[in-house]
Structures are given as structure tokens and as C-alpha cells.
Design an enzyme around this catalytic site. Structure first.
Site, PDB file in Angstrom:
ATOM      1  CB  VAL A  77      56.811  41.583  50.094  1.00 49.49           C
ATOM      2  CG1 VAL A  77      55.046  41.068  50.409  1.00 49.49           C
ATOM      3  CG2 VAL A  77      56.372  42.320  50.021  1.00 49.49           C
ATOM      4  CG  ASP A  78      60.838  44.349  48.104  1.00 50.11           C
ATOM      5  OD1 ASP A  78      59.834  43.751  47.252  1.00 50.11           O
ATOM      6  OD2 ASP A  78      60.581  45.739  47.623  1.00 50.11           O
ATOM      7  N   GLY A  83      59.299  42.116  43.313  1.00 46.54           N
ATOM      8  CA  GLY A  83      60.327  42.169  43.690  1.00 46.54           C
ATOM      9  C   GLY A  83      61.286  42.704  42.948  1.00 46.54           C
ATOM     10  NE  ARG A 133      50.643  44.831  48.144  1.00 47.35           N
ATOM     11  CZ  ARG A 133      50.878  46.447  47.721  1.00 47.35           C
ATOM     12  NH1 ARG A 133      52.443  46.185  47.671  1.00 47.35           N
ATOM     13  NH2 ARG A 133      49.832  47.306  47.958  1.00 47.35           N
TER      14      ARG A 133
END
Lengths: 419, 419
Positions: free
Chosen positions: A143-144, A191, A300
Site C-alpha cells: 500500500v506504501d 504511510g 488497507r
């Protein structure tokens, strides 16, 4: 290469679409039964290989495997276990090879971020060192969005869409009541090192002045005074201010804003993440009524609002991994290659694991607006295609009908091993 | 009654479907142009009437009004302004009547919770006292689901669906990584006085043992020891524990858990809501790694995952309000009447405002499981139908295409008045 079995594992934080990659791997393998026997999935990721806890995916129906495409999180379990270097813990790598040999595994598919691609690369090296032929293909996932050499990382598009949609909705809420109620709303996103997820909140805007009014990225050191001045100016102009802050937001000295907020003057540990810290700062300095939200895992895991583009890419890299392996490629990772922004066209490329491993891609400076509180048109052109399209799961009784697999373990052949 | 204009206002916290009620009111009024002239909407709710800030909804296209049905939050603005009693502030009520008279307003439609229904009732009384004939119809709205005499409150079904879907998704995330990572996940929901929203998280379950494993309701005083014992037993049995906690969770002495957590031993104010407080308690006493989420406005603004049942009911009570008014009813509120649980069948009923106003409906004891940490089958039969069906908004560029109205104000006719 003669027919052999495959090992598949999920690594690191799970996403809304990591199972779509698993679906791609398993469906593609089932198309090539002459070359690939069984696909064994690691229970809890690579730990499953080390412990010889192998899930026999051939026990799952075609319908169950197809259902993985629309089921979030890791269906076989995942872990954050990082294999040490060959020098530091050769025994673990040797154990992997022992397990692979015992179960005639000659294909290794590993879905994960930078650390995981490093592991896949080490396994490939060890295979040649030990004379055990094994084909290692990495599958990008995070997801980053911080892997190099790929246009984007499967998993990111869906969290980006979640953040953009949620920001647009919450901003409408705040706007409608700001005259007598909340004036400042703070949404915290994931993040820790890169601001891609927070930046995606800007896709909630359809014109200048639209919320979010301020985005706080890890890439831009937080300047309290400039930040507070912008909050005040925004409230005075718009009547309210929507702030999206990355969990990795930090001061110029490298201190995380979240950490700074979690101790008081006496050093007592306090609760809360960066959103309440920022909200409290605004309240203390400007006196505005605030609300804050921390989406945490909701973002997420939000398969219900996944990006159709992201789902398609996650499936495609899983499928491509199998095709690469069958074509004799080794120690590589399928990548997403952008052909055009609008309309968005992409294809599958290939990167050597050695060049992917342990490299982190942050937001480039040209994607960050001059004042540091937003994104540039170039960033928007990059981000916008990644959240395109909806790919709704099926619902039953008002909630998404996600699949649960049988996850039957193969009978172990070796002595127990605890990593 | 001859043709006259109508005043419509949104009151209190907004929801994902309050605009669907506005859509119902305005579309129904447009069907009866012989009886209802213009529908004026109050800018920022009732404040718009007091200040003579009237939005002329006739300037909005049929397409824009239809778009309200799938746009969250309050399109005309809302406020928490509570009119005092007639005795305490007669001047405000008189001002309302002056504004209504100046603009030939004879219909008053007011969307809100218990306080707002009280206001609507007072305006109706004042109308007869002052000899100004005005028809007052309340329209139920509150995510808290705490109005009496109606099966449910429009706005609740959608937040309930959001919470159930989010809980199911986040729980899958935690389950897949619990072996080496987070063991306890805490989701905080709205619900300061009643536990309906937190209770709806139980709809994420499809069988016994499914998450959420623990729900903390305001109706059940938190017993730390019993709670912690259940967390430990759950982690030992399932490998992880998902907790959903209502923001109104409290101890036996009436102290909010959130408040208890916001001061340390030295009385310093700390940040955070009830989720971080509970998570910290679990960490301190049991040592488990945790994550927590606070959805805040995201939950009540989440039109992207609205319940189709809720949208239909919100629209229906808006439409019924106009039909009631035209049928000569006064000082009443349309209600939802349940005809059967499964299949869910409902119709529109009617309740006098005097019996709706200022009464709060909490979760009945028979809806709460014996151990206080979950819900009963009766509660499930009640809740399940309310989240049925999906009613997706249209998307453009990857985000929902919500309408923005022109919101043109009518020229004032009276002197300024500041409430």
C-alpha cells in the site's frame, strides 16, 4: 524443466488486493498442469515454508479461488518475518531448500514489498549456490507504493481510492455544519516513510479551493507556524479546513509528529496518533473546534471500495509471475509499465529482483506543491488513473461475501523446525 | 388551504441519507405545484429562517435535486442550534413567524432528531397561539437510531452498514497477520448515549466465534476485569481479538471511558478517544500488540456504502412529510413501521411530535447478550434488514460524483436579526 510443485507466500502488511494476486498465481498455474503440479501456500507467509506448514491449494474449488479476487487481506496468512542475510543465518535458507526439496517445489512466488523482494532474491542465489534449481519470482505488493521500477504497487490504488472517497465524504460533512460546529477535520492515513497515500487524498478535489486544504507529507518537514497560518487562512476563507496527515509526518529534526505528541512535559506516555496530535495543536493555538479520524486497517482492508485498476493489476502481476517462471525467467519481478496517462494504458514489464530489493521510492519533489501542503498537476496525472473504476464484491445479508478457504495443511515430511 | 410556500431545514448532525429526505420533500412538492409554491431551504438549518437566509430550491434543476438522493451530508447546511422554550425566548419564535409570513410560508418541514422534533412541535403550537396557520411536519433523521415510535431512524442503516462492512474487512486483516503482529484491534464508533451503531458491528459475523468478539455498549457499564479476561480468552482461543467500542462506553459510576483515559495520574490532559484508551488498557494489562481506528465522520458520511433500505426509507419519509401536510395533518412525523422481519417489509406510519420530542430510545436489555459483550438473536433480527442492499452513487474519475447545489438566497424583506 520437468513438472514440479510451486510455493506461494504472502509477506508483510496485507492489502485489499493481495489475494487477487494469489488468484492470478493459482489460476495461471492451474492452466499449466503439465508444468506445475500443486501450488502450496505458506501458512502465515514464509514461516509456513520454514515450519513446513504448507497449505494445499489444490483442495480449493475453482469457485473459492476465483473468490480470492474480491476478498481482502491474506487468505493464507502473512507475516513480517524478515530472513537475515545468508551469512547471518544460513541455516534458515538451507531449511527452506530442504522443505522445497522434500515437497518437490521448484517454483517460489513471493508477494511483498522491498524486504520480501530481497528475500526472494536471496533464495534464488542460494538455489544456484547449493545446486538446487529453483525459480524465484517476486510479486509486487505494498500500500506504501514505494517499490522502484514499477509504475505503482498493487494495493496502493485501492487504499488511494479509499482515502480520496473518504476525504470527499467527510469534507462534505464538515462543510455542511462548520458555521456552528467543527471547523477543522483531520484524517490520518498510513504511510510511515512515503506520502503517497496521504497525497492521494488530493484526488477528492475537483477544483481549486476544494478540500483537502492541507496535506502533511513525510517528505516535507512540518513547520508549525506556516501550517497554523494556513489553517487559519483556510478557515477564514472557506469556513472550515480539512487536513490529511500521513502517519509519518515529521519535524525538520526527524522527530515524528506522532511521537512528539505522545509525551507531555513530564515525559509521561500519552495515547493517540498523529491526527489527534495535529488536532490538539490546532485547538491549542487557534481555538477551533475539531474532529479527527484514524482509518488504520480500515483503509488497507477496504475491498468494498477497491480500485478496479488496482484489482486488475494485482491479478495481472500474479498471473505474469507464473508465465515468467514457465518462460525460464528467474530472480525477477513483474512490474506495471505505464504507456499513457489519459486514457491510462499499462502493460506488464520485468525488473531484476536485485534492483528492486531494499530500495524505497519516496514522492519526488516535482510531485509536491511549492508550499509543501499539496500536490502538483504532475502528481495528479500520475495518481488519478490508479483509482479508476469500481470493482464491487458480491454482497449477502448486507455485507460483502468474502471467501474463507479450507487451508488444509500437507502432511509434514521433515523434523520440526522453529525459526 | 390556498397555495403557499414551504420551508425545509436540516438539523443536527448530518448523515449519508439526509439529502435523500430533502430530495423526497422537494420532488413531492414539485408534484403539487397547485398547493405548494416554492420550497425554501434554511441556510445552515433553522438559523437560515431566523436570519432570513432562505435558499430558493426552485433554482435547482430536476437533475440536481435527483442527485441529492445519492449525496451525503447536508446540502443546505445544518446546525445544532436548539431553540429555547417559548417562555425563555419567545422573540425567536416570533421572528420565525415573521419570516414565514413575509415569504408566505405555510409549511414547515424539519429533518432531525429528538430536539428538532421538539422545535417543530413548538412552532406548530406557536402557529395556533399567534393565529398564523402553519403546518409543521417533522422528518426523522439520526444516525443514533434513538427516536421513539419508529422502527428505525433514517441515517442509521447506512452507518450500521459501514460499521459492519468495515469490521468484517479489518477483522480479516488482523486474522491474517495475528501470528506475528497485531493481536487486538479496536474500532471506535459513534453513539454517545445509545449503542445501536456499535451493536451493528455484530452483523459482520456469519457464525459463532466470528469477529467482532467484544462489543462495548454505553448501556452496559464497563467492568475492566471481566473485559480483560474476555480479551485474553479470545486471543488464546482465536489468535486475535476484535473489539468494537461505542464512544459512549462508560464505567458503572457514569464516567465515560474516553474521559477516564484522557488524564494521566498528574491530571495532564491527554489526547485520544475511547479506542486508544481501550487499546492502551489491553496493552498495559495483557501486553498484546494492538491497533485502533476511529472512523468519526467517515462513518456517517459514507454514502459510497449506504444501505439501499436506508436510502429508500429516507426518501420515503421526506415524500410522506409533504403528503401528510397536503392531507391536512399537523404536528406529526412520518415513521417507519415494520410489517415483517424476513423478508423485511415496512410501510410509513405517523406519530404526533409531542410524543416523539425529547425521548431517547436506548438498546433494550433483551437485545444485549447475557455477558453484555454482544447482541442477542432478537437484536440481529431487528438490525439485519436495515443494512440490506447497496445503493451506489455514480462515479467520475474514480470518486463519487456528489452534487453541489447553487444555493441561491432569496432577497431579504425584513430587518437583520442575529439569534
Amino acid at each position: 524443466m520437468a513438472k514440479a510443485n510451486a510455493f506461494y507466500a504472502q509477506s508483510g502488511g496485507v492489502t485489499a488486493v493481495i489475494n487477487a494476486s494469489a488468484c492470478g498465481v493459482i489460476e495461471a498455474a492451474r492452466q499449466h498442469k503439465d508444468r506445475i503440479g500443486k501450488v502450496y501456500a505458506g501458512r502465515s507467509g514464509i514461516l509456513g515454508a520454514l515450519r513446513e506448514e504448507l497449505i494445499d491449494t489444490s483442495r480449493e474449488s475453482a469457485k473459492a479461488i476465483a473468490g480470492l479476487r474480491s476478498t481482502p487481506s491474506g487468505a493464507f496468512g502473512s507475516c513480517r518475518y524478515k530472513l537475515k542475510s545468508l551469512e547471518e543465518n544460513r541455516r534458515e535458507y538451507e531449511r527452506l531448500i530442504e522443505v522445497f526439496e522434500a515437497h518437490d517445489i521448484r517454483y517460489f512466488f513471493y508477494t511483498g514489498g522491498g524486504d520480501s523482494q530481497d528475500t526472494a532474491n536471496k533464495v534464488a542465489q542460494l538455489g544456484s549456490t547449493m545446486g538446487y534449481p529453483i525459480t524465484c519470482i517476486g510479486i509486487p505488493k505494498t500500500v506504501d507504493n514505494d517499490l522502484p521500477l514499477t509504475d505503482c504497487c498493487p494495493g496502493f490504488g485501492s487504499v488511494a481510492k479509499y482515502v480520496a472517497v473518504s476525504t470527499r465524504e467527510a469534507a462534505l460533512d464538515v462543510a455542511s455544519m462548520c458555521e456552528t460546529s467543527t471547523k477543522v477535520f483531520v484524517l490520518e492515513t498510513m504511510g510511515r516513510h512515503a506520502g503517497w497515500i496521504a497525497a492521494a487524498a488530493a484526488l477528492a478535489q475537483s477544483g481549486p479551493g476544494d478540500p483537502p486544504h492541507i496535506i502533511l507529507l513525510p517528505e516535507v518537514p512540518l513547520d508549525r507556524e506556516r501550517f497554523l497560518a494556513k489553517v487559519r487562512a483556510t478557515v477564514e476563507r472557506e469556513g472550515y479546513c480539512v487536513i490529511v496527515v500521513s502517519e509519518g509526518a515529521q519535524y525538520a529534526d526527524g522527530t515524528f509528529v506522532a511521537d512528539a505528541g505522545t509525551k507531555d512535559a513530564f515525559g509521561h506516555t500519552q495515547l493517540g496518533g498523529v491526527a489527534p496530535t495535529i488536532a490538539n495543536m490546532v485547538r491549542a493555538e487557534l481555538g477551533y473546534k475539531y474532529h479527527w479520524a484514524v482509518a488504520d486497517y480500515l483503509q488497507r482492508a477496504a475491498r468494498h471500495i477497491a480500485s478496479a485498476t488496482d484489482v486488475a493489476q494485482a491479478y495481472a502481476v500474479g498471473k505474469a509471475a507464473v508465465e515468467f517462471a514457465l518462460a525460464g525467467r528467474n530472480a525477477v519481478m513483474p512490474t506495471i509499465v505505464r504507456k499513457s496517462d489519459s486514457p491510462y494504458r499499462w502493460t506488464i514489464g520485468e525488473a531484476p529482483l536485485s534492483r528492486v530489493a531494499n530500495r524505497e521510492r519516496k514522492m519526488p519533489r516535482r510531485f509536491i506543491s511549492a508550499d509543501g501542503f499539496g500536490i502538483t498537476p504532475a502528481a495528479r496525472r500520475y495518481l488519478a488513473p490508479l483509482i479508476q473504476g469500481e470493482d464491487y464484491p458480491r454482497y449477502r445479508n448486507g455485507v460483502p461475501e468474502y471467501v474463507t478457504l479450507k487451508n488444509q495443511l500437507v502432511k509434514p515430511k521433515l523434523a520440526a523446525f522453529e525459526p
